[in-house]
Design a protein around this motif. Sequence first.
Motif, PDB file in Angstrom:
ATOM      1  N   GLN A 106       0.800  -1.218   0.000  1.00  0.00           N
ATOM      2  CA  GLN A 106       0.000   0.000   0.000  1.00  0.00           C
ATOM      3  C   GLN A 106       0.837   1.274   0.000  1.00  0.00           C
ATOM      4  O   GLN A 106       0.275   2.368  -0.076  1.00  0.00           O
ATOM      5  CB  GLN A 106      -0.938   0.002   1.214  1.00  0.00           C
ATOM      6  N   THR A 107       2.163   1.150   0.099  1.00  0.00           N
ATOM      7  CA  THR A 107       2.998   2.352   0.154  1.00  0.00           C
ATOM      8  C   THR A 107       4.049   2.379  -0.950  1.00  0.00           C
ATOM      9  O   THR A 107       3.971   3.202  -1.866  1.00  0.00           O
ATOM     10  CB  THR A 107       3.684   2.459   1.525  1.00  0.00           C
TER      11      THR A 107
ATOM     12  N   VAL B 166      -0.684   8.127   3.189  1.00  0.00           N
ATOM     13  CA  VAL B 166      -0.799   8.181   4.647  1.00  0.00           C
ATOM     14  C   VAL B 166      -2.258   8.309   5.079  1.00  0.00           C
ATOM     15  O   VAL B 166      -2.719   7.620   6.001  1.00  0.00           O
ATOM     16  CB  VAL B 166       0.040   9.343   5.209  1.00  0.00           C
ATOM     17  N   SER B 167      -3.001   9.178   4.397  1.00  0.00           N
ATOM     18  CA  SER B 167      -4.421   9.322   4.733  1.00  0.00           C
ATOM     19  C   SER B 167      -5.194   8.038   4.455  1.00  0.00           C
ATOM     20  O   SER B 167      -6.116   7.684   5.201  1.00  0.00           O
ATOM     21  CB  SER B 167      -5.026  10.484   3.942  1.00  0.00           C
TER      22      SER B 167
ATOM     23  N   THR C 213      -7.884   3.024   6.672  1.00  0.00           N
ATOM     24  CA  THR C 213      -8.057   1.584   6.480  1.00  0.00           C
ATOM     25  C   THR C 213      -7.076   0.835   7.373  1.00  0.00           C
ATOM     26  O   THR C 213      -6.171   1.433   7.964  1.00  0.00           O
ATOM     27  CB  THR C 213      -7.827   1.182   5.018  1.00  0.00           C
ATOM     28  N   THR C 214      -7.239  -0.454   7.435  1.00  0.00           N
ATOM     29  CA  THR C 214      -6.358  -1.269   8.252  1.00  0.00           C
ATOM     30  C   THR C 214      -5.172  -1.786   7.439  1.00  0.00           C
ATOM     31  O   THR C 214      -5.281  -1.999   6.231  1.00  0.00           O
ATOM     32  CB  THR C 214      -7.124  -2.464   8.839  1.00  0.00           C
TER      33      THR C 214
ATOM     34  N   GLY D  14      -9.529   1.592  -2.524  1.00  0.00           N
ATOM     35  CA  GLY D  14      -8.120   1.918  -2.328  1.00  0.00           C
ATOM     36  C   GLY D  14      -7.382   2.079  -3.635  1.00  0.00           C
ATOM     37  O   GLY D  14      -6.520   2.948  -3.785  1.00  0.00           O
ATOM     38  N   LEU D  15      -7.718   1.231  -4.620  1.00  0.00           N
ATOM     39  CA  LEU D  15      -7.086   1.342  -5.928  1.00  0.00           C
ATOM     40  C   LEU D  15      -7.432   2.665  -6.597  1.00  0.00           C
ATOM     41  O   LEU D  15      -6.577   3.329  -7.182  1.00  0.00           O
ATOM     42  CB  LEU D  15      -7.517   0.173  -6.810  1.00  0.00           C
ATOM     43  N   LEU D  16      -8.682   3.073  -6.512  1.00  0.00           N
ATOM     44  CA  LEU D  16      -9.106   4.334  -7.106  1.00  0.00           C
ATOM     45  C   LEU D  16      -8.399   5.515  -6.451  1.00  0.00           C
ATOM     46  O   LEU D  16      -7.987   6.463  -7.130  1.00  0.00           O
ATOM     47  CB  LEU D  16     -10.623   4.480  -6.992  1.00  0.00           C
ATOM     48  N   VAL D  17      -8.261   5.457  -5.128  1.00  0.00           N
ATOM     49  CA  VAL D  17      -7.586   6.546  -4.418  1.00  0.00           C
ATOM     50  C   VAL D  17      -6.112   6.602  -4.778  1.00  0.00           C
ATOM     51  O   VAL D  17      -5.561   7.675  -5.064  1.00  0.00           O
ATOM     52  CB  VAL D  17      -7.776   6.377  -2.893  1.00  0.00           C
ATOM     53  N   ASN D  18      -5.440   5.439  -4.791  1.00  0.00           N
ATOM     54  CA  ASN D  18      -4.002   5.409  -5.027  1.00  0.00           C
ATOM     55  C   ASN D  18      -3.631   5.717  -6.467  1.00  0.00           C
ATOM     56  O   ASN D  18      -2.534   6.209  -6.733  1.00  0.00           O
ATOM     57  CB  ASN D  18      -3.434   4.039  -4.633  1.00  0.00           C
TER      58      ASN D  18
END
Length: 237
Positions: A79-80, A139-140, A145-146, A172-176
């Motif tokens: 995720q990072t 970070v947000s 999320t966990t 999460g994919l859309l945000v990232n």
Amino acid sequence: LVFLEWHEAPTIAVVLLAALGFLSTLAILVIFWRHFQTPMVRSAGGPMCFLMLVPLLVAYLMVPTYIGLPTVPTCLCRQTFFTLCFTICISCIAVRSFQIVCVFKLASRLPRAYAYWVRCHGPYVFVASMTVLKVAIVVSSLLTTTTSPTTLTDPDDPKVMILSCNPNYLKGLLVNTSLDLLLSVAGFSFAYMGKELPTNYNEAKFITFCMTFYFSSSVSLCTFMSVYRGVLVTILD
């Protein structure tokens, strides 16, 4: 309880593609390093080339974290690091396409603005700004999320539980990828504006093709993930 295992055919295919991509990128990096002072490498972007290639190498190294039993460290890497590296690369391509148009159009029409852009190292400031923005987004996203592995029920078989890092992987994919998609559109637009440049500067054509492929593949990926909920979603995520 299922997750993406090493012996599965899709996993082997992805690992082989990642290894091929890593080795080819590493080879290009070594060639550029050995011939750094040549006009060809300088015209290709100089130090900006390494800023594109090194994050790609790191992104390829993150592929094994998507395979095997998910843990908190591997979920953090997913995720990072992977998405951050990809944003750095896309921002470099976007600013490179801007420079192609900038050299021929902005320099003649707005010489003061162009001189200020060069004097203040505009490309690196832009990449740094996009990186900071992406760090804030990541970070947000982590705060909302966990980072611990969670289970999802397979819609095709209620007895099967899929072990995943992000329960809302589509969101999460859309945000990232939102920032990456905007950068790809910007890179495509600037590169398309430079399609009438001299033949020696046909780099814009390749950028146009790459950004079009990335944007269309991202849209197809989001569409597919909206209808598919199986274990292979880990590869797509």
